[in-house]
Scaffold this motif. Sequence first.
Motif, PDB file in Angstrom:
ATOM      1  N   GLY A 174       0.819  -1.212   0.000  1.00 58.97           N
ATOM      2  CA  GLY A 174       0.000   0.000   0.000  1.00 58.97           C
ATOM      3  C   GLY A 174       0.850   1.258   0.000  1.00 58.97           C
ATOM      4  N   THR A 175       2.173   1.081  -0.051  1.00 58.41           N
ATOM      5  CA  THR A 175       3.081   2.229   0.060  1.00 58.41           C
ATOM      6  C   THR A 175       3.880   2.402  -1.232  1.00 58.41           C
ATOM      7  OG1 THR A 175       3.317   1.555   2.363  1.00 58.41           O
ATOM      8  CG2 THR A 175       4.811   3.276   1.599  1.00 58.41           C
ATOM      9  N   PRO A 176       3.537   3.427  -2.054  1.00 57.72           N
ATOM     10  CA  PRO A 176       4.220   3.600  -3.353  1.00 57.72           C
ATOM     11  C   PRO A 176       5.747   3.719  -3.224  1.00 57.72           C
ATOM     12  CG  PRO A 176       2.269   4.996  -3.227  1.00 57.72           C
ATOM     13  CD  PRO A 176       2.429   4.384  -1.868  1.00 57.72           C
ATOM     14  N   SER A 177       6.239   4.341  -2.152  1.00 56.71           N
ATOM     15  CA  SER A 177       7.703   4.491  -2.030  1.00 56.71           C
ATOM     16  C   SER A 177       8.374   3.127  -1.849  1.00 56.71           C
ATOM     17  CB  SER A 177       8.057   5.426  -0.870  1.00 56.71           C
ATOM     18  OG  SER A 177       7.503   4.938   0.325  1.00 56.71           O
ATOM     19  N   LYS A 178       7.704   2.218  -1.149  1.00 50.96           N
ATOM     20  CA  LYS A 178       8.264   0.867  -1.000  1.00 50.96           C
ATOM     21  C   LYS A 178       8.281   0.164  -2.353  1.00 50.96           C
ATOM     22  CE  LYS A 178       6.831  -0.274   3.729  1.00 50.96           C
ATOM     23  NZ  LYS A 178       5.924  -1.133   4.521  1.00 50.96           N
ATOM     24  N   ALA A 179       7.214   0.364  -3.114  1.00 47.57           N
ATOM     25  CA  ALA A 179       7.128  -0.273  -4.431  1.00 47.57           C
ATOM     26  C   ALA A 179       8.331   0.135  -5.290  1.00 47.57           C
ATOM     27  CB  ALA A 179       5.816   0.109  -5.109  1.00 47.57           C
ATOM     28  N   GLU A 180       8.656   1.433  -5.282  1.00 46.80           N
ATOM     29  CA  GLU A 180       9.797   1.944  -6.060  1.00 46.80           C
ATOM     30  C   GLU A 180      11.102   1.302  -5.623  1.00 46.80           C
ATOM     31  OE1 GLU A 180      10.440   3.743  -8.844  1.00 46.80           O
ATOM     32  OE2 GLU A 180       8.281   3.393  -8.997  1.00 46.80           O
ATOM     33  N   LEU A 181      11.272   1.266  -4.286  1.00 45.45           N
ATOM     34  CA  LEU A 181      12.501   0.720  -3.700  1.00 45.45           C
ATOM     35  C   LEU A 181      12.697  -0.748  -4.072  1.00 45.45           C
ATOM     36  CD1 LEU A 181      14.169   2.474  -1.589  1.00 45.45           C
ATOM     37  CD2 LEU A 181      13.369   0.811   0.104  1.00 45.45           C
ATOM     38  N   TYR A 194      15.112  -5.390  -6.423  1.00 45.95           N
ATOM     39  CA  TYR A 194      14.924  -6.792  -6.828  1.00 45.95           C
ATOM     40  C   TYR A 194      14.532  -6.952  -8.295  1.00 45.95           C
ATOM     41  CZ  TYR A 194      15.294  -7.823  -1.863  1.00 45.95           C
ATOM     42  OH  TYR A 194      15.750  -7.947  -0.571  1.00 45.95           O
ATOM     43  N   ASN A 195      14.622  -5.868  -9.033  1.00 46.93           N
ATOM     44  CA  ASN A 195      14.369  -5.952 -10.462  1.00 46.93           C
ATOM     45  C   ASN A 195      12.972  -6.535 -10.757  1.00 46.93           C
ATOM     46  OD1 ASN A 195      15.119  -5.543 -13.058  1.00 46.93           O
ATOM     47  ND2 ASN A 195      16.231  -7.496 -13.279  1.00 46.93           N
ATOM     48  N   ILE A 196      11.991  -5.952 -10.104  1.00 48.47           N
ATOM     49  CA  ILE A 196      10.617  -6.447 -10.260  1.00 48.47           C
ATOM     50  C   ILE A 196       9.912  -5.627 -11.344  1.00 48.47           C
ATOM     51  CG2 ILE A 196       8.381  -6.768  -9.087  1.00 48.47           C
ATOM     52  CD1 ILE A 196      10.010  -7.029  -6.466  1.00 48.47           C
ATOM     53  N   PRO A 197       9.380  -6.301 -12.378  1.00 49.83           N
ATOM     54  CA  PRO A 197       8.703  -5.546 -13.445  1.00 49.83           C
ATOM     55  C   PRO A 197       7.469  -4.806 -12.921  1.00 49.83           C
ATOM     56  CG  PRO A 197       8.765  -7.915 -13.934  1.00 49.83           C
ATOM     57  CD  PRO A 197       9.378  -7.737 -12.596  1.00 49.83           C
ATOM     58  N   GLU A 198       7.236  -3.643 -13.466  1.00 51.57           N
ATOM     59  CA  GLU A 198       6.103  -2.792 -13.053  1.00 51.57           C
ATOM     60  C   GLU A 198       4.775  -3.578 -13.067  1.00 51.57           C
ATOM     61  OE1 GLU A 198       6.701   0.638 -12.343  1.00 51.57           O
ATOM     62  OE2 GLU A 198       4.634   0.551 -11.583  1.00 51.57           O
ATOM     63  N   LYS A 199       4.629  -4.441 -14.067  1.00 56.07           N
ATOM     64  CA  LYS A 199       3.352  -5.176 -14.201  1.00 56.07           C
ATOM     65  C   LYS A 199       3.144  -6.184 -13.065  1.00 56.07           C
ATOM     66  CE  LYS A 199       5.099  -8.771 -17.371  1.00 56.07           C
ATOM     67  NZ  LYS A 199       5.017  -9.884 -16.441  1.00 56.07           N
ATOM     68  N   ASN A 200       4.182  -6.459 -12.288  1.00 50.90           N
ATOM     69  CA  ASN A 200       4.056  -7.422 -11.179  1.00 50.90           C
ATOM     70  C   ASN A 200       3.953  -6.722  -9.826  1.00 50.90           C
ATOM     71  OD1 ASN A 200       4.353  -9.242 -13.193  1.00 50.90           O
ATOM     72  ND2 ASN A 200       6.267 -10.150 -12.458  1.00 50.90           N
ATOM     73  N   ILE A 201       3.688  -5.406  -9.862  1.00 48.43           N
ATOM     74  CA  ILE A 201       3.561  -4.648  -8.617  1.00 48.43           C
ATOM     75  C   ILE A 201       2.094  -4.261  -8.426  1.00 48.43           C
ATOM     76  CG2 ILE A 201       4.263  -2.553  -7.387  1.00 48.43           C
ATOM     77  CD1 ILE A 201       6.921  -2.701  -8.925  1.00 48.43           C
ATOM     78  N   TYR A 202       1.548  -4.658  -7.284  1.00 44.00           N
ATOM     79  CA  TYR A 202       0.124  -4.433  -7.002  1.00 44.00           C
ATOM     80  C   TYR A 202      -0.025  -3.648  -5.705  1.00 44.00           C
ATOM     81  CZ  TYR A 202      -0.598  -8.041 -10.502  1.00 44.00           C
ATOM     82  OH  TYR A 202      -0.589  -8.763 -11.672  1.00 44.00           O
ATOM     83  N   ASN A 203      -1.208  -3.010  -5.575  1.00 40.03           N
ATOM     84  CA  ASN A 203      -1.577  -2.448  -4.277  1.00 40.03           C
ATOM     85  C   ASN A 203      -2.782  -3.237  -3.757  1.00 40.03           C
ATOM     86  OD1 ASN A 203      -3.951  -1.308  -5.429  1.00 40.03           O
ATOM     87  ND2 ASN A 203      -2.706   0.391  -6.212  1.00 40.03           N
ATOM     88  N   TYR A 204      -3.256  -2.868  -2.563  1.00 41.11           N
ATOM     89  CA  TYR A 204      -4.323  -3.665  -1.946  1.00 41.11           C
ATOM     90  C   TYR A 204      -5.639  -3.549  -2.712  1.00 41.11           C
ATOM     91  CZ  TYR A 204      -0.919  -4.003   1.821  1.00 41.11           C
ATOM     92  OH  TYR A 204       0.224  -4.242   2.537  1.00 41.11           O
ATOM     93  N   GLU A 205      -5.803  -2.476  -3.485  1.00 43.92           N
ATOM     94  CA  GLU A 205      -7.046  -2.290  -4.249  1.00 43.92           C
ATOM     95  C   GLU A 205      -7.043  -3.136  -5.522  1.00 43.92           C
ATOM     96  OE1 GLU A 205      -5.449   0.582  -2.864  1.00 43.92           O
ATOM     97  OE2 GLU A 205      -6.851   0.212  -1.221  1.00 43.92           O
TER      98      GLU A 205
END
Length: 366
Positions: free
Chosen positions: A70-77, A82-93
């Motif tokens: 739920g924290t966009p700054s963590k998602a960026e970090l 860990y080289n995680i593709p944008e399409k594999n990043i989700y939030n709780y919604e």
Amino acid sequence: MANRRDSLKTLALIGGVGLIKPSSLWAGSFAPKRKKLGIALVGLGYYSTDLLAPALQMTQHCHLAGIVTGTPSKAELWKTKYNIPEKNIYNYENFDSIKDNPDIDVVYVVLPPSMHRAYVERAAAAKKQVWCEKPMAVTAEDCQAMIDACKSNGVSLSIGYRCQHEPNTKTYVQLIRSGKLGKIQSVACAAGYRENRTDHWKQKRELGGGVIYDMGVYAIQGARLGTQLEPLAVKSAKVWTERPEIYKDGLGEIVEAELEFPNGISGWIKTSFAENVNYLHVTAENGKLEMAPFSSYSGNKGKSPFGEINFPYEVPWQQANQMDQDALAILNKQPMSVPGEEGLRDIRIVEAILESARTGKQVKIG
Ligand code: NAD
């Protein structure tokens, strides 16, 4: 001693440590094509950040493929680290749309305990295999609902009891199962540490706080592992706090309980957020089996009348072992070694302990 060590080592290498016959939770419809399963961690707090993500860099059969935060700054970090593709990043919604993502095979729920049920149900509905941290949930009813959700969606469910994947603990359990100790008379297990945070979910009832859920399940696991039996009743229990300004409205900071096992075996557990305690003792006809520490991240070791229980080399991270073993079970279409039913059993005991403390009476389990 060398021979004994070798035989103990061999013991450790055979078989799992499961307390119960694993149910056939395996879902036959899932057929991953890759050798390494893609894991998505849900909740990027302490355990995901410091233990699970680093452990996923050491695993052979799974890898960190996605995150839910739920924290966009963590998602960026995490994306960068860990080289995680944008399409594999989700939030709780938008989490439920993970169902359309073939990179993610397993959703690992690492949230505060009261949130486990909802996220396990959502992951199961998305047809992902599910791993869930301990304690499985806050009530036995929630645990059962999680098991049912996974079953009806045809996916497996595993609970993150890392101790059950730890080689010295496995050796210990094999010794108990071997019968060499003779008749078991009593078991005592303690799990606790000094928790210095004052405004965390561990101090909030609505989020699944209270020591019995967080550390108590280790003591309960220890008592069950040490006897290889299920307790029949909680004979008595006491829940209290030494810091009422932090553990409010009867929320337990310290819990002690007397358990009754079959064959007249007595059990005693203690769990605490007030002090460091960490051991498992089994007293039997032919001597005493002691493990201390019992539930640490590393260095768990023990001694028995037949010698030390201590692998002669550094054991791998429990979390890496756990995730690799669970990933292999999925890949090989085998039952999970620590299925949802295992978490449910512990929460039934937690509920009986809390009821016994509240009523001052003996409470039958199950
Ligand atoms: P934490 O507080 O460090 O992290 C919790 C995460 O949940 C955070 O990222 C937080 O942002 C997120 N979250 C989402 N909604 C929230 C809400 N409403 N309130 C609070 N947090 C919210 O906790 P943790 O120590 O990482 O524990 C997470 C889970 O992992 C728990 O189930 C805990 O028991 C388990 N755990 C297991 C072990 C183990 O050895 N197996 C060790 C530590 C924690």
